[in-house]
Design a protein around this motif. Sequence first.
Motif, PDB file in Angstrom:
ATOM      1  N   TYR A 338      26.995  50.336  40.234  1.00 22.70           N
ATOM      2  CA  TYR A 338      27.805  49.236  39.711  1.00 22.70           C
ATOM      3  C   TYR A 338      29.042  49.123  40.588  1.00 22.70           C
ATOM      4  N   GLY A 339      29.513  47.906  40.791  1.00 22.12           N
ATOM      5  CA  GLY A 339      30.719  47.780  41.587  1.00 22.12           C
ATOM      6  C   GLY A 339      31.409  46.442  41.415  1.00 22.12           C
ATOM      7  N   LEU A 340      32.723  46.462  41.590  1.00 25.26           N
ATOM      8  CA  LEU A 340      33.554  45.263  41.590  1.00 25.26           C
ATOM      9  C   LEU A 340      34.449  45.306  42.818  1.00 25.26           C
ATOM     10  N   THR A 341      34.580  44.175  43.485  1.00 24.39           N
ATOM     11  CA  THR A 341      35.464  44.108  44.643  1.00 24.39           C
ATOM     12  C   THR A 341      36.906  44.368  44.227  1.00 24.39           C
ATOM     13  N   GLU A 342      37.206  44.198  42.969  1.00 23.07           N
ATOM     14  CA  GLU A 342      38.559  44.464  42.460  1.00 23.07           C
ATOM     15  C   GLU A 342      38.909  45.944  42.473  1.00 23.07           C
ATOM     16  N   PHE A 355      18.685  61.247  33.380  1.00 26.55           N
ATOM     17  CA  PHE A 355      19.256  60.259  32.466  1.00 26.55           C
ATOM     18  C   PHE A 355      20.428  59.539  33.129  1.00 26.55           C
ATOM     19  N   VAL A 356      21.265  60.261  33.837  1.00 24.76           N
ATOM     20  CA  VAL A 356      22.423  59.663  34.509  1.00 24.76           C
ATOM     21  C   VAL A 356      21.971  58.677  35.565  1.00 24.76           C
ATOM     22  N   GLN A 361      24.903  53.558  34.995  1.00 24.11           N
ATOM     23  CA  GLN A 361      25.322  53.145  36.339  1.00 24.11           C
ATOM     24  C   GLN A 361      26.138  54.240  37.014  1.00 24.11           C
ATOM     25  N   GLY A 362      26.239  55.404  36.374  1.00 27.16           N
ATOM     26  CA  GLY A 362      26.960  56.532  36.947  1.00 27.16           C
ATOM     27  C   GLY A 362      28.420  56.525  36.567  1.00 27.16           C
ATOM     28  N   THR A 363      29.245  57.054  37.447  1.00 23.80           N
ATOM     29  CA  THR A 363      30.683  57.130  37.212  1.00 23.80           C
ATOM     30  C   THR A 363      31.406  56.959  38.530  1.00 23.80           C
ATOM     31  N   SER A 364      32.729  56.862  38.486  1.00 18.69           N
ATOM     32  CA  SER A 364      33.511  56.657  39.694  1.00 18.69           C
ATOM     33  C   SER A 364      33.568  57.928  40.531  1.00 18.69           C
ATOM     34  N   GLY A 431      29.686  67.130  30.359  1.00 17.51           N
ATOM     35  CA  GLY A 431      31.129  67.069  30.420  1.00 17.51           C
ATOM     36  C   GLY A 431      31.702  65.908  31.214  1.00 17.51           C
ATOM     37  N   VAL A 432      30.837  65.055  31.787  1.00 18.19           N
ATOM     38  CA  VAL A 432      31.297  63.915  32.594  1.00 18.19           C
ATOM     39  C   VAL A 432      30.877  62.623  31.898  1.00 18.19           C
ATOM     40  N   THR A 433      31.783  61.646  31.840  1.00 24.19           N
ATOM     41  CA  THR A 433      31.478  60.367  31.211  1.00 24.19           C
ATOM     42  C   THR A 433      30.846  59.418  32.215  1.00 24.19           C
ATOM     43  N   HIS A 434      29.675  58.918  31.864  1.00 24.99           N
ATOM     44  CA  HIS A 434      28.963  57.939  32.678  1.00 24.99           C
ATOM     45  C   HIS A 434      28.835  56.650  31.866  1.00 24.99           C
TER      46      HIS A 434
END
Length: 555
Positions: A338-342, A355-356, A361-364, A431-434
């Motif tokens: 997932y991505g935004l030019t912003e 599952f991730v 869409q994963g995480t940053s 422990g990581v938010t996706h």
Amino acid sequence: MKGIHSPIAGVVYPLAQRATEYFANDAWVDATVGQILRETAQRHPERIAFICDDVSLTFAELDDTSERLGAALLEMGLNTGDRAIFQLGTSLQTVIVLMACFKAGIVPVCSLPQHREVEIGQLANKASARGYFVQADFGRDDLVAFARGMLAQSSTLKHLIVVRGALAGLANVDSLIADMPLNLARKRLARVKLGSEDVLSFQLSGGTTGTPKIIPRFHAEYLGHSRDLAKLYQVDEHSKVIWSLPLLHNAGQLYALLPPLLFGMTTVLMSRVDIPLMLDLIERHQVTHALSIGPVAPQLLAYQEVKKHDLRSLKMFATMSRSEILEAHLNVPCSNLYGLTEGLLFGAAPDAPQFVRHQTQGTSGCVFDELRLLDPDSEQPVGPGQMGELCFRGPATLNGYFDDPAANHGAFTSDGFYRSGDMMTAHVIEGVTHYTFEGRLRDNVNRGGEKIGCEEVESFVCRHPAIADAKLVAMPDPIYGEKGCIFIIPRTGAVLPDLKGLSEFLVGQGLAKFKSPERIELIDVFPVTKVGKLDKPALKRVLAERMALEEVRAS
């Protein structure tokens, strides 16, 4: 190197306090892109940086040619801080031109070769662009003649530079490079005042209206953003990346253009999407990472001869959606993105839990990004497991659209988080938010990664004398993800155009061809909500019912 040495009026720069914080925690890289290229070229002069169409470019060659071109552009009359329209495809020449501009402090306005009078006219005016780079051999249209016409109409455009071609009376990249000695070029560029907090490029937002929204990106934050994304995907100096989409895209520059400079690795570029060729290139060059924001993944799924290609070097393929199906098809780890030019990109590592990779869409990749899911109306956080609008703030986040107070007014929450307009749900895994993409609040069509503003297309369609009113909605498409379907209320007794005729009309009005609707539906009256507003979800349901009926009849 820190600081703003060539300020541009209309740019919203990060607050000094945040800049200090991002430098201190290493979220930003205190260097310019040109400096990073020079340093990498000194360490690995003969190492291949980019390959395209069986031609390669070493770091030393890229550094030298971009030095000479950057100095030549300044000598011909462009200045540090000037903006330049870019209508270039994906090629080694585009890489050289971008690097030359980055070194000279000339700011690319990252448009597309497919843009026409409407988009280029608005962008040139909005950005007060003085330069214009155009590719002579892109597609069947004469882009040089088009660019000449735009120069004649513009009050700001002064310098037209031709790439991949030489035409009498016009400057061209090859001649500019040949006529500028390297020693003089280095002396000229040494006088350029440019810092890591200066503007690198003007990227474009995929908005809901026809007015282009310009996103300034800065050397320090863009380098940090690209580095963190690469690390998320486990890209390092031994990796090889392949990219077959526009290099001027935000994703193309972050994923394919900057990592070679940062890590000393190689990117394989493709001037067009060609699935058998892509798989051959992966095998031939031992590519390790592939990514698609457009129609590449669906075309791969349609390609039935995958087993003919040796893909054992490929560690991962990242795509916008349907990664679990692609993984089964390629027998290669695949993940959604997932991505935004912003200023936000999500992804998942090749060894992330299934599952991730497949259900989110994963995480940053940046640990300093602040992410929230909020109720769009109240700005209150949603509960665990509930859907909310993704809002974010961080080192690469947009500070404000260029010279656009009206757009900035509604773009942020009351406490300064950018409002994505995208609905997400959160999942805590190990422990990581996706985050999982659930849908959009804003009114656009995402055609293979190109955001088409519905309001813009509707306004152009309504110019047709046979059409009383029109509304554009997204319809599912197996290749592009979405295409546009236009619902039309015709004028009484008028002869409506077919799809081809409507497209010709819209292109004749100056709209880019890829924005033309690809299905027409007639309707007597548009559905409305209980409060009398247009009900586009209801239009989408009407479309889904009609398409389902067509499938039944066809079977």
